[in-house]
Design a protein around this motif. Structure first.
Motif, PDB file in Angstrom:
ATOM      1  N   GLU A 129       7.805   8.943  -1.452  1.00  0.00           N
ATOM      2  CA  GLU A 129       6.345   8.792  -1.496  1.00  0.00           C
ATOM      3  C   GLU A 129       5.850   8.982  -2.926  1.00  0.00           C
ATOM      4  O   GLU A 129       4.844   8.423  -3.330  1.00  0.00           O
ATOM      5  CB  GLU A 129       5.674   9.811  -0.560  1.00  0.00           C
ATOM      6  N   PHE A 134       4.652   0.558  -7.854  1.00  0.00           N
ATOM      7  CA  PHE A 134       4.263  -0.816  -7.544  1.00  0.00           C
ATOM      8  C   PHE A 134       4.023  -1.631  -8.799  1.00  0.00           C
ATOM      9  O   PHE A 134       3.524  -1.118  -9.808  1.00  0.00           O
ATOM     10  CB  PHE A 134       2.968  -0.819  -6.727  1.00  0.00           C
ATOM     11  N   LEU A 136       2.217  -5.469  -9.824  1.00  0.00           N
ATOM     12  CA  LEU A 136       1.296  -6.449  -9.254  1.00  0.00           C
ATOM     13  C   LEU A 136       1.715  -7.862  -9.649  1.00  0.00           C
ATOM     14  O   LEU A 136       1.947  -8.142 -10.823  1.00  0.00           O
ATOM     15  CB  LEU A 136      -0.125  -6.151  -9.744  1.00  0.00           C
ATOM     16  N   TYR A 146       1.371  -6.088  -4.385  1.00  0.00           N
ATOM     17  CA  TYR A 146       1.973  -4.956  -5.068  1.00  0.00           C
ATOM     18  C   TYR A 146       3.369  -4.764  -4.483  1.00  0.00           C
ATOM     19  O   TYR A 146       3.500  -4.541  -3.285  1.00  0.00           O
ATOM     20  CB  TYR A 146       1.148  -3.690  -4.843  1.00  0.00           C
ATOM     21  N   HIS A 163       2.513   6.414   5.539  1.00  0.00           N
ATOM     22  CA  HIS A 163       1.866   7.048   4.398  1.00  0.00           C
ATOM     23  C   HIS A 163       1.253   6.000   3.467  1.00  0.00           C
ATOM     24  O   HIS A 163       0.105   6.106   3.040  1.00  0.00           O
ATOM     25  CB  HIS A 163       2.874   7.915   3.635  1.00  0.00           C
ATOM     26  N   PHE A 164       2.049   4.960   3.183  1.00  0.00           N
ATOM     27  CA  PHE A 164       1.559   3.924   2.267  1.00  0.00           C
ATOM     28  C   PHE A 164       0.492   3.056   2.922  1.00  0.00           C
ATOM     29  O   PHE A 164      -0.424   2.590   2.259  1.00  0.00           O
ATOM     30  CB  PHE A 164       2.731   3.084   1.753  1.00  0.00           C
ATOM     31  N   ASN A 166      -1.743   4.121   5.082  1.00  0.00           N
ATOM     32  CA  ASN A 166      -3.000   4.863   5.040  1.00  0.00           C
ATOM     33  C   ASN A 166      -3.588   4.887   3.645  1.00  0.00           C
ATOM     34  O   ASN A 166      -4.795   4.838   3.452  1.00  0.00           O
ATOM     35  CB  ASN A 166      -2.789   6.307   5.501  1.00  0.00           C
ATOM     36  N   ARG A 167      -2.699   4.983   2.676  1.00  0.00           N
ATOM     37  CA  ARG A 167      -3.169   5.134   1.306  1.00  0.00           C
ATOM     38  C   ARG A 167      -3.649   3.812   0.721  1.00  0.00           C
ATOM     39  O   ARG A 167      -4.691   3.754   0.083  1.00  0.00           O
ATOM     40  CB  ARG A 167      -2.038   5.720   0.459  1.00  0.00           C
ATOM     41  N   TYR A 168      -2.850   2.772   0.899  1.00  0.00           N
ATOM     42  CA  TYR A 168      -3.196   1.486   0.282  1.00  0.00           C
ATOM     43  C   TYR A 168      -3.644   0.489   1.343  1.00  0.00           C
ATOM     44  O   TYR A 168      -3.076  -0.578   1.517  1.00  0.00           O
ATOM     45  CB  TYR A 168      -2.009   0.958  -0.521  1.00  0.00           C
ATOM     46  N   ALA A 169      -4.689   0.897   2.062  1.00  0.00           N
ATOM     47  CA  ALA A 169      -5.167   0.085   3.180  1.00  0.00           C
ATOM     48  C   ALA A 169      -5.793  -1.220   2.708  1.00  0.00           C
ATOM     49  O   ALA A 169      -5.873  -2.176   3.466  1.00  0.00           O
ATOM     50  CB  ALA A 169      -6.172   0.882   3.998  1.00  0.00           C
ATOM     51  N   ASP A 170      -6.228  -1.277   1.458  1.00  0.00           N
ATOM     52  CA  ASP A 170      -6.950  -2.476   1.005  1.00  0.00           C
ATOM     53  C   ASP A 170      -6.155  -3.334   0.024  1.00  0.00           C
ATOM     54  O   ASP A 170      -6.715  -4.141  -0.693  1.00  0.00           O
ATOM     55  CB  ASP A 170      -8.295  -2.077   0.390  1.00  0.00           C
ATOM     56  N   GLN A 171      -4.841  -3.108  -0.065  1.00  0.00           N
ATOM     57  CA  GLN A 171      -4.039  -3.981  -0.924  1.00  0.00           C
ATOM     58  C   GLN A 171      -2.779  -4.414  -0.188  1.00  0.00           C
ATOM     59  O   GLN A 171      -2.210  -3.647   0.588  1.00  0.00           O
ATOM     60  CB  GLN A 171      -3.697  -3.274  -2.252  1.00  0.00           C
ATOM     61  N   TYR A 186       3.114  -4.899   4.086  1.00  0.00           N
ATOM     62  CA  TYR A 186       1.811  -4.638   4.701  1.00  0.00           C
ATOM     63  C   TYR A 186       0.871  -5.782   4.334  1.00  0.00           C
ATOM     64  O   TYR A 186       0.652  -6.066   3.152  1.00  0.00           O
ATOM     65  CB  TYR A 186       1.262  -3.296   4.213  1.00  0.00           C
ATOM     66  N   LEU A 188      -2.420  -6.202   5.040  1.00  0.00           N
ATOM     67  CA  LEU A 188      -3.822  -5.789   5.188  1.00  0.00           C
ATOM     68  C   LEU A 188      -4.186  -5.520   6.644  1.00  0.00           C
ATOM     69  O   LEU A 188      -5.243  -4.973   6.931  1.00  0.00           O
ATOM     70  CB  LEU A 188      -4.802  -6.815   4.613  1.00  0.00           C
ATOM     71  N   GLU A 189      -3.313  -5.898   7.556  1.00  0.00           N
ATOM     72  CA  GLU A 189      -3.563  -5.629   8.969  1.00  0.00           C
ATOM     73  C   GLU A 189      -2.519  -4.671   9.526  1.00  0.00           C
ATOM     74  O   GLU A 189      -2.845  -3.617  10.048  1.00  0.00           O
ATOM     75  CB  GLU A 189      -3.513  -6.929   9.783  1.00  0.00           C
TER      76      GLU A 189
END
Lengths: 263, 419
Positions: A129, A134, A136, A146, A163-164, A166-171, A186, A188-189
C-alpha cells in the motif's frame, strides 16, 4: 504417500481438504496442476474444485474458529511460502480434532506457523500500500490511466485492491503483479482482474516516453528531488532505511531508480 | 522553465521543513464519500524512507521560508543567509494532488515562516487547505501548523479542514525560549494550544449528539521540542511532555535532536553530533508512558534526572526494581508482564492467550518471538520451577549488553572488551 493435485485456487485447496477427510487420505503432498507431473511416485488423487465441498469445509471451520483465524488460513495460502498448504492442513486438522477453539494456542507449532505466515502477508500488504508508484499515461489514445508494476513475495494484490479503490475512486488505475502475471484494474466503477501482455520493449526509454503523460516526467523528477531534499545528512543511517524499505522493493520505487530508468 | 522554478522552490522549502520531525498520518479517519480523491484510514502509511531512516509519509513543506522572526535554532531565521522562496497557493495544491494521485504520499504537512504578520500567514495556509478540501474534493491527510499569534477565528477555520493542527513549543522551558527566540514567549504557544484543546473537545461532544456536526481536527494536536540545543534534563523534557499529554490532551509530542545549523554562540557548534541516542531514549520513555502504563516519575526523578544512554528505559527501570522480579509468566497479570524487558505489549497479549492452553516453558516463549535472552533474568517458570540465579543489576546489565549487537556500542565502550 498420496499426491493431492488441485487447481491452485483457494477453493481448490478447500475442496482438497474435503477429499482428504472423505477418502481418509494420510501422508499427503499437495501439488498444483502444472507441477503435478513431477510427482511420479506414490498414488495420485485428482481434486475437482467444487463450491459445495469448499463451503462445507469453511462452515466446519467457522464453527470452531473466529473469523480472524479463518482469514489467517487464507493469508497463509497467499503467503506462497514453502509448504504453506501443509502448514494450513496441519492447523485445520488440529482445529477439527479439538473440542474447543484452539486458535490462541500459540505455543503450539501447528497454530504458530499459520499465525506467523499470516503476519508476514499482512506486513507485505501494508508495504505494498505504501510502495506502489503510479505513472500516468498519455490521454490521446485512451482515457488517462495510472499504472504501477509490483513484484511482491506474497500474492497481496487481492488484499490491497480495496484500499486503492477507496483511495483513488476518481481515477482509472492498474496495478500489475509481474511475478504472477495478473493485475487489478479499476475502471471508475469496479475492480477487474486482468491479464496484460506487456511488450518486452516496455523498459526502453523511447516506449516509456511515448506512453507517458507529458507532465509525468516532471512529477517523477519533483518527487526524487523532494526525496533528496528531506534527508538530513547529519543523521545518515542506511541500516535503518534498509530495515524499513528492503532493497528488493527498490526496483519499482521512483525515488530509488537510477535516472535513466525513470520515464 | 516554469517546471525548473517549482523544482527549485520545492528543494528550498522541503529542505527548510525537514527539521520538523512529525510524519505521522494516522487517526485522520476521513472517509472518501461521493467518489472524491483520497481516504485516510486510521493507520498511517510510510511511503518511503530517506537515507537517515526517517519515514516520508507527507509532503512536508513550508509555504515560504521568509520570516520576520530571528529564532536562533531555526534554519529560516531572519538573520540567516539562505536562499528564500515562496510557493503560490495553487502550486501547493497542484503538488499535493499530483503526488497523492501517484501514491507518493498520504497528504500534506504545511508550515510556514512568518511573513508580514501571523494572521497574514495563517490566512494563506487556510486558503490552501480550503481549496484542497472544497475544490479538489481531497480527503487525504492534512497536518497544518497553527502559527503562534494568529487570531482564533483563523485557527478555528483551519481546524475545520485539517486533520491535525500543531503548535511547536520548540524549547522545553521558558528560559531557553527567551534565550534563543527573543521574539517568542511560551504564552504564544500555550494559548493557541489551550484554545485548540477546548475546540477539539467541544466538537467531539457535538459530534456525539449530532453525527453531521462538522469535525474539527479529528487527529488532534501535537507539538515538538528541540532536544540538546539547551541544557534541560530529560526530567524537565518528559515532565513537559507529560503536561502536554495530561493537561492539553495532545496526541503526540515529538522530540527533535538538535542538528547544528548555526555559528551562534548560544548553540552547540556546527559539527557537534546530533543527540540521536538521547532522542531515541526519549521516544522509548514516551512510549512506555503512553502504552505500557509507566508513570514519568518511574523513569526519571530528581535523583536521576536523565535517562541512561547505554540501555533502554524499560531495562533501566527493571534493573532499579529487581525486587519486583522474577515474575511467574504463567500467572502474572498482563500489566506486570508488560513491564518485563524483552516483552512488548503484543508479546504480553500472546503469552496471556497461550498460557490458557498449557503451562508455558522457556522454549515456548522463544518460539512465540519473545526476546527470551533478555527477558529470562526477570522471569520464573513454575513446575518444574526455574529462575535465573540471583544476579545483581550490574551483572544482568553486562550480560544483556553483551548479547545485543548495538550499532551505538562503539560510542560507549572505547575500552577493551573483557569477555
Amino acid at each position: 504417500m498420496t499426491s493431492v493435485v488441485y487447481d491452485g485456487t483457494y477453493e481448490g485447496w478447500l475442496t482438497a481438504v474435503f477429499d482428504i477427510y472423505e477418502y481418509k487420505l494420510d501422508d499427503v503432498v499437495f501439488a498444483k496442476g502444472e507441477q503435478a507431473a513431477a510427482f511420479l511416485f506414490g498414488t495420485r488423487h485428482e481434486v475437482t474444485t467444487e463450491d459445495r465441498k469448499a463451503k462445507r469445509v469453511l462452515k466446519g471451520l467457522q464453527q470452531r474458529l473466529s473469523s480472524t483465524a479463518l482469514k489467517n488460513i487464507n493469508l497463509t495460502f497467499l503467503s506462497e511460502i514453502d509448504y504453506s498448504e501443509d502448514i494450513m492442513l496441519r492447523f485445520v486438522r488440529y482445529a477439527f480434532s479439538s473440542g474447543v477453539n484452539v486458535e490462541q494456542d500459540l505455543a503450539n507449532r501447528l497454530v504458530w506457523e499459520v499465525w506467523e505466515a499470516a503476519r508476514r502477508v499482512r506486513k507485505e500488504a501494508h508495504r505494498m500500500e505504501a510502495f506502489v508508484r503510479f505513472k500516468l499515461t498519455k490521454d490521446d489514445l485512451y482515457d488517462p490511466l495510472y499504472y504501477a508494476v509490483i513484484e511482491p513475495q506474497c500474492d497481496v494484490l487481492p488484499l490491497i485492491s480495496d484500499h486503492f479503490k477507496n483511495r483513488y475512486a476518481d481515477q482509472r488505475w492498474l496495478i500489475y503483479d509481474l511475478k504472477r502475471k495478473y493485475g487489478i484494474y479499476y475502471d471508475l466503477e469496479m475492480l477487474n482482474t486482468v491479464e496484460v501482455q506487456f511488450s518486452d520493449k516496455l523498459g526502453s526509454a523511447q516506449i516509456k516516453a511515448e506512453l507517458c503523460d507529458e507532465r509525468e516526467e516532471h512529477f517523477q523528477n519533483l518527487w526524487c528531488r523532494y526525496f533528496g531534499a528531506v534527508n538530513i545528512e547529519a543523521r545518515k543511517n542506511l541500516r535503518l532505511q534498509m530495515k524499513h524499505m528492503p532493497k528488493r522493493y527498490w526496483k519499482y520505487l521512483t525515488e530509488k531508480m537510477p535516472d535513466y530508468h525513470r520515464s | 522553465m516554469v517546471n525548473d522554478r517549482v523544482t527549485q522552490k520545492l528543494e528550498i522549502l522541503a529542505g527548510a521543513a525537514k527539521y520538523d520531525v512529525s510524519c505521522s498520518s494516522g487517526q485522520g479517519n476521513r472517509e472518501n464519500k461521493n467518489k472524491g480523491l483520497g481516504d485516510s484510514k486510521a493507520n498511517g502509511i510510510c511511503h518511503s524512507f530517506t537515507e537517515d531512516g526517517r519515514c516520508v509519509a507527507l509532503l512536508k513543506i513550508l509555504l515560504t521560508n521568509h520570516c520576520i522572526f530571528d529564532c536562533a535554532y531555526c534554519v529560516s531565521r531572519k538573520s540567516n543567509d539562505v536562499k528564500r522562496a515562496a510557493f503560490t497557493v495553487d502550486e501547493v495544491v497542484d503538488l499535493t494532488i499530483s503526488f497523492y494521485r501517484r501514491n507518493y504520499i498520504e497528504g500534506l504537512f504545511l508550515s510556514s515562516g512568518i511573513f508580514y504578520s501571523p494572521d497574514y500567514t495563517m490566512e494563506r495556509l487556510v486558503k490552501i487547505v480550503k481549496k484542497l478540501r472544497k475544490e479538489q474534493n481531497f480527503n487525504g491527510y492534512i497536518h497544518l501548523k497553527a502559527i503562534p499569534g494568529a487570531s482564533e477565528e483563523l485557527i478555528k477555520e483551519a481546524g475545520l479542514y485539517a486533520d491535525r493542527l500543531s503548535v511547536n513549543v520548540e524549547m522545553p522551558t521558558e528560559q531557553s525560549l527567551k534565550l534563543l527566540a527573543p521574539d517568542k514567549n511560551h504564552q504564544d504557544v500555550i494559548k493557541p494550544m489551550e484554545y485548540l484543546k477546548n475546540e477539539i473537545a467541544g466538537h467531539k461532544e457535538e459530534t456525539k449528539l449530532n453525527k453531521r456536526a462538522p469535525v474539527f481536527a479529528p487527529a488532534g494536536q501535537s507539538t515538538q521540542m528541540v532536544i540538546g540545543a539547551t541544557k534541560e534534563s530529560d526530567l524537565e523534557i518528559l515532565g513537559m511532555a507529560d503536561y502536554f499529554y495530561q493537561q492539553m490532551k495532545l496526541k503526540r509530542v515529538y522530540y527533535s535532536g538538535y542538528v547544528p545549523i548555526s555559528y551562534d554562540g548560544r548553540l552547540p557548534a556546527i559539527g557537534t553530533p546530533v543527540p540521536m541516542i538521547r532522542e531515541n531514549r526519549l521516544y522509548q520513555a514516551d512510549w512506555l508512558v503512553r502504552y505500557y502504563g509507566f508513570h514519568v516519575n518511574e523513569l526519571v526523578g530528581f535523583d536521576q534526572p536523565n535517562l541512561e544512554l547505554d540501555i533502554d528505559p524499560k531495562l533501566s527501570w527493571a534493573l532499579r526494581n529487581l525486587h519486583q522480579f522474577p515474575l511467574d509468566i504463567n500467572i502474572a497479570d498482563i500489566e506486570l508482564i508488560n513491564r518485563v524487558p524483552g516483552i512488548g505489549f503484543l508479546g504480553a497479549k500472546k503469552i496471556v492467550a497461550a498460557r490458557k492452553f498449557k503451562t508455558l516453558k522457556p522454549e515456548d516463549l522463544k518460539q512465540m518471538g519473545i526476546v527470551y535472552n533478555r527477558a529470562k533474568y526477570f522471569l520464573s517458570v513454575s513446575n518444574p520451577f526455574s529462575a535465573h540465579k540471583d544476579y545483581t543489576a550490574i551483572q544482568i546489565k553486562e550480560r544483556i549488553q553483551n548479547l545485543q549487537n548495538s550499532k551505538y556500542k562503539s560510542d560507549f565502550s572505547p575500552q577493551l572488551t573483557l569477555f
